[in-house]
Design an enzyme around this catalytic site. Structure first.
Site, short mmCIF file in Angstrom:
data_model
loop_
_atom_site.label_atom_id
_atom_site.label_comp_id
_atom_site.label_asym_id
_atom_site.label_seq_id
_atom_site.Cartn_x
_atom_site.Cartn_y
_atom_site.Cartn_z
N GLY A 1 0.77 -1.24 0.00
CA GLY A 1 0.00 0.00 0.00
C GLY A 1 0.80 1.28 0.00
O GLY A 1 0.22 2.38 -0.10
N CYS B 1 -13.58 4.13 -28.24
CA CYS B 1 -14.92 4.73 -28.25
C CYS B 1 -15.55 4.72 -26.86
O CYS B 1 -16.58 4.06 -26.62
CB CYS B 1 -15.80 3.97 -29.22
SG CYS B 1 -14.99 3.74 -30.78
N PRO C 1 4.71 -5.12 -0.87
CA PRO C 1 4.66 -3.89 -1.68
C PRO C 1 4.63 -4.19 -3.18
O PRO C 1 5.29 -5.12 -3.65
CB PRO C 1 5.97 -3.19 -1.31
CG PRO C 1 6.91 -4.31 -1.01
CD PRO C 1 6.08 -5.43 -0.42
N GLY C 2 3.86 -3.42 -3.91
CA GLY C 2 3.86 -3.54 -5.37
C GLY C 2 4.27 -2.21 -5.96
O GLY C 2 5.40 -2.03 -6.44
#
Ligand code: LLP
Length: 404
Positions: free
Chosen positions: A233, A338, A269-270
């Site tokens: 986080g 789109c 952790p990322g």
């Protein structure tokens, strides 16, 4: 990443030369930045020597995970596919934790077979499922239980996971009941309490609150936990936001917590590891004037980088060639898809741009390619790893034949 002779450069390679050779849109990662981020993270928590399990979901590129593995990191996975990637990258299963609310029978069987460090369970049903398989395999399986600490992470609601209304973890009362259940089981070894309150957290106070909630539960639980998994986080600085997570205050809070509980800390952790390592190079296809706005239509779209469309996330956009000719026009950077949400950023001040020019979308290393899709039958971009003046293709651009 900086301008050298007015050219945007990643390590020693200019964006122009990358685009010329590999086309656009292209994801590029800096190996130097990756090393720096891992070392900084380790340094910040040196005094508690945690097990750092990289959150694979933030970037699933096998070659990048192999680089991350070289630093001794483990992995946090949330699916069988992620577990397979982590193992293929050579990560020791004894450094792998498996999170997620809906692990299937097949996934649990695979995790048990691979003898991973922990399956972090999120419900009573899941614990019973794990127990059933463990009994069949005549194994004792190491698990964690994820606590929902009812803590507001003070981040975007879409990436908040620690409040009582969120689907994640179990509340304090259920947690205690499940601890007592596990203690009686012959096939479950309860080793860990896990929490993860959300992503892109920039203030240490929610972490302090989370630790308080964990402390309270541990005091009630009457069980010796070998690990406390505090999740990930840790936020990064997107689009020049000034707030910055104070790692030393977070570390201090954990140090205080550890005075009462002798346990090993795990982190997942990322973003803080991989987020700032990546850029997305894109080309201006057309410039179109509409009332009060100039649309810069890029060849990158929401299928390549989903964060702005999904969370209203803002990524800095920079020109590949620096000039001081600023325009007073409002520029809206959009993709060709789109959908009206297929837009990256609206800016009141940007340098004059022309068609075919290149721009760089910054800090896309985390949840960039891993959230990409083939929407509108658009092939996924190439991924490149830059190491000094070397460029390595770490994933080829998808071919139409692969997706049609
Ligand atoms: N551990 C668990 C159990 C998680 O659910 C997550 C992220 C992490 C660790 C890693 O969190 P990080 O250190 O990267 O913040 N797609 C969103 C982010 C979703 C995060 C989901 N869980 C985004 O693009 O911002």
């Amino acid at each position: 990443m900086k301008y050298i002779n007015k050219k945007f450069t990643i390590e020693k390679v200019s964006i122009e030369s990358i685009a010329k050779k590999y086309g656009t849109p292209s994801y590029c990662y800096s190996l130097k930045k990756l090393r720096e981020n891992i070392n900084n993270f380790k340094q910040s928590f040196k005094s508690i020597s945690p097990l750092i399990c990289f959150a694979i979901k933030s970037n699933t590129n096998l070659k990048l995970i192999k680089e991350i593995k070289k630093f001794g990191l483990g992995a946090d996975v949330v699916s069988m596919g992620e577990l397979m990637i982590a193992i293929k990258a050579g990560i020791n299963p004894k450094k792998i934790v498996f999170s997620g609310v809906g692990k299937t029978l097949e996934e649990i069987k695979y995790a048990i077979k691979k003898n991973i460090l922990l399956i972090n369970a999120e419900s009573e049903s899941e614990i019973k499922q794990i127990e059933k398989i463990a009994k069949l395999k005549k194994k004792k399986v190491q698990i964690g239980i994820r606590l929902n600490p009812n803590t507001d992470a003070r981040t975007l609601s879409q990436i908040s996971t620690g409040k009582k209304e969120n689907k994640f973890g179990v509340n304090g009362k259920t947690f205690i009941q499940l601890v007592n259940y596990c203690k009686k089981s012959n096939y479950i070894e309860l080793k860990c309490l896990s929490v993860h309150i959300g992503s892109q957290i920039l203030n240490h106070k929610p972490y302090e609150k989370m630790l308080k909630a964990v402390n309270q539960i541990l005091n009630k639980a009457d069980h010796k936990f070998e690990f406390i998994d505090l999740g990930g986080g840790m936020g990064i600085q997107y689009n020049n936001n000034n707030e910055k997570l104070n790692y030393s205050k977070y570390n201090l809070a954990i140090t205080k917590f550890l005075k009462n509980h002798k346990t090993k800390i795990i982190f997942e952790p990322g973003r803080s590891i991989i987020g700032s390592t990546g850029i997305l190079i894109s080309k201006v296809v057309y410039i179109k004037k509409n009332v009060g706005k100039n649309f810069i239509i890029l060849d990158a779209a929401m299928n390549d980088l989903m964060r702005p469309a999904l969370y209203g996330a803002k990524h800095t956009i920079l020109p590949s060639l620096w000039s001081r000719k600023f325009s007073k026009k409002t520029y809206e950077f959009v993709g060709p898809i789109c959908e009206s949400t297929d837009k990256f950023l609206t800016l009141k001040k940007f340098q004059e741009l022309s068609e075919k020019e290149l721009v760089v979308i910054c800090d896309v290393g985390a949840y960039g390619i891993s959230l990409s899709s083939n929407y509108n039958v658009r092939p996924k971009p190439i991924e490149l790893l830059i190491d000094g003046s070397k460029i390595k293709v770490i994933k080829k651009r998808q071919k139409y034949e692969e997706i049609i």
